[in-house]
Design an enzyme around this catalytic site. Structure first.
Site, mmCIF file in Angstrom:
data_model
loop_
_atom_site.group_PDB
_atom_site.id
_atom_site.type_symbol
_atom_site.label_atom_id
_atom_site.label_comp_id
_atom_site.label_asym_id
_atom_site.label_seq_id
_atom_site.Cartn_x
_atom_site.Cartn_y
_atom_site.Cartn_z
ATOM 1 C CE LYS A 47 5.651 -1.279 -5.545
ATOM 2 N NZ LYS A 47 5.300 -0.449 -4.366
ATOM 3 C CG ASP B 233 2.118 -2.344 -7.902
ATOM 4 O OD1 ASP B 233 1.717 -2.562 -9.081
ATOM 5 O OD2 ASP B 233 1.820 -1.313 -7.282
ATOM 6 C CG PHE C 184 0.745 2.466 -10.491
ATOM 7 C CD1 PHE C 184 0.816 1.311 -9.732
ATOM 8 C CD2 PHE C 184 0.499 3.671 -9.851
ATOM 9 C CE1 PHE C 184 0.629 1.362 -8.351
ATOM 10 C CE2 PHE C 184 0.312 3.730 -8.472
ATOM 11 C CZ PHE C 184 0.385 2.570 -7.725
ATOM 12 N NE ARG D 123 5.372 -0.779 5.858
ATOM 13 C CZ ARG D 123 4.453 -1.173 6.742
ATOM 14 N NH1 ARG D 123 4.629 -0.957 8.034
ATOM 15 N NH2 ARG D 123 3.345 -1.776 6.339
ATOM 16 N N PRO E 72 8.628 -1.349 -12.475
ATOM 17 C CG PRO E 72 8.864 0.322 -10.893
ATOM 18 C CD PRO E 72 8.779 0.105 -12.365
ATOM 19 C CG ASN F 6 2.453 -5.467 2.807
ATOM 20 O OD1 ASN F 6 2.109 -5.865 1.699
ATOM 21 N ND2 ASN F 6 3.340 -6.106 3.542
#
Length: 297
Positions: A228, A247, A288, A186, A245, A132
């Site tokens: 992820k 996302d 990505f 985190r 991965p 995030n």
């Protein structure tokens, strides 16, 4: 690839598939500064590097042959044939889909990406932080942790740079001190990662020697580490090049170019495994960066 030494610099020429901007800005690492166009300072593997690319000429400033051979050659994955990988991805997509696919154009636009071989602990903590968060914020937190708890790496252009902290040093940081570095929710995840590595629950050596899916499951034992983040760590620091991965960026670009509808991540992962196989990680990075440029989030 041609390698030569000029003064105290290492010069590379005729390097296949190497664009320093694409390599560093594609979202796989966060411990660097951009100085000018295609000129960067980065800290990795407890070393400081000033690097600049002009056309096909890449200069590793103040780098001796031993450091280049033992640190940067592997870090930048310079002995891998990326042309072969890109050709395989393009041809396999055509073969499986029985038509010309979309990946070829993506690869052409992002053809200078190389997957870095990064330090396991720094990569793990960096991607825990990444949840995030936008890339500038991730870089800021990584830099703050390094300044507060890492060792000096050296100085370039009158700016001091610092190595990422060791696990021993970071494990002794309190939750409240960690939050002062803007890690937010985190903070306990970072400390739990330190704890699980130090008590032997998570072992880098065993992760290196198992499959991608086994490594992903092991990493997901860490509090706050989902599929992820675990996949990114496996891809960028454990040589699991079949990792893909997923996302929001990858989900959107895959839906756009292949599915044309909302698609579950599990279905996207199965599709990617069939289309990209053992080279899934390379395809993921091309896609990505391409998706980010399109602003599909």
């Amino acid at each position: 690839m041609k390698i030569k030494q000029e003064n105290n610099n290492i010069i590379l020429e005729e390097v296949d598939s190497f664009d320093i901007e694409q390599i560093l800005e594609c979202g796989q690492c966060f411990h660097f500064d951009k100085l000018e166009e295609k000129e960067y300072v980065l800290v990795a593997k407890d070393h400081l590097l000033h690097i600049k690319q002009v056309g096909e000429k890449i200069t590793f400033y103040d780098t001796d042959e031993h450091t280049f051979e033992t640190v940067w050659r592997s870090y930048f994955d310079l002995d891998r044939d990326y042309s072969q990988i890109k050709n395989w991805l393009i041809e396999n997509e055509k073969r499986v889909l029985n038509q010309n696919g979309a990946l070829e154009q993506v690869i052409i636009e992002k053809s200078g990406i190389r997957i870095l071989n990064q330090d396991f602990f720094e990569t793990l903590i960096s991607f825990i932080i990444s949840q995030n968060k936008q890339i500038p914020h991730i870089k800021q937190i990584v830099n703050t942790l390094s300044i507060k708890y890492g060792e000096p790496a050296g100085e370039i252009n009158a700016k001091e740079y610092y190595c990422f902290p060791t696990i021993e040093k970071l494990s002794k940081v309190s939750d409240s001190e960690m939050r002062l570095c803007k890690t937010g929710f985190r903070a306990p995840y970072i400390l739990n990662a330190c704890e699980k590595i130090l008590d032997g629950t998570i072992k880098e050596e065993s992760l290196l020697n198992c499959s991608f899916r086994q490594a992903r499951e092991e990493l997901m034992q860490i509090k706050g580490v989902g599929s992820k983040v675990a996949s990114c760590v496996a891809l960028f620091s454990l040589s699991k090049r079949d990792a893909f991965p997923i996302d929001v960026w990858i989900k959107r670009i895959m839906e756009r170019i292949y599915f044309e509808k909302e698609t579950p991540k599990s279905e996207i992962e199965q599709f990617a495994d069939r289309i990209y196989g053992e080279y899934g990680g390379y395809a993921q990075q091309y896609l990505f960066y391409y998706a980010r440029d399109l602003g599909l989030k």
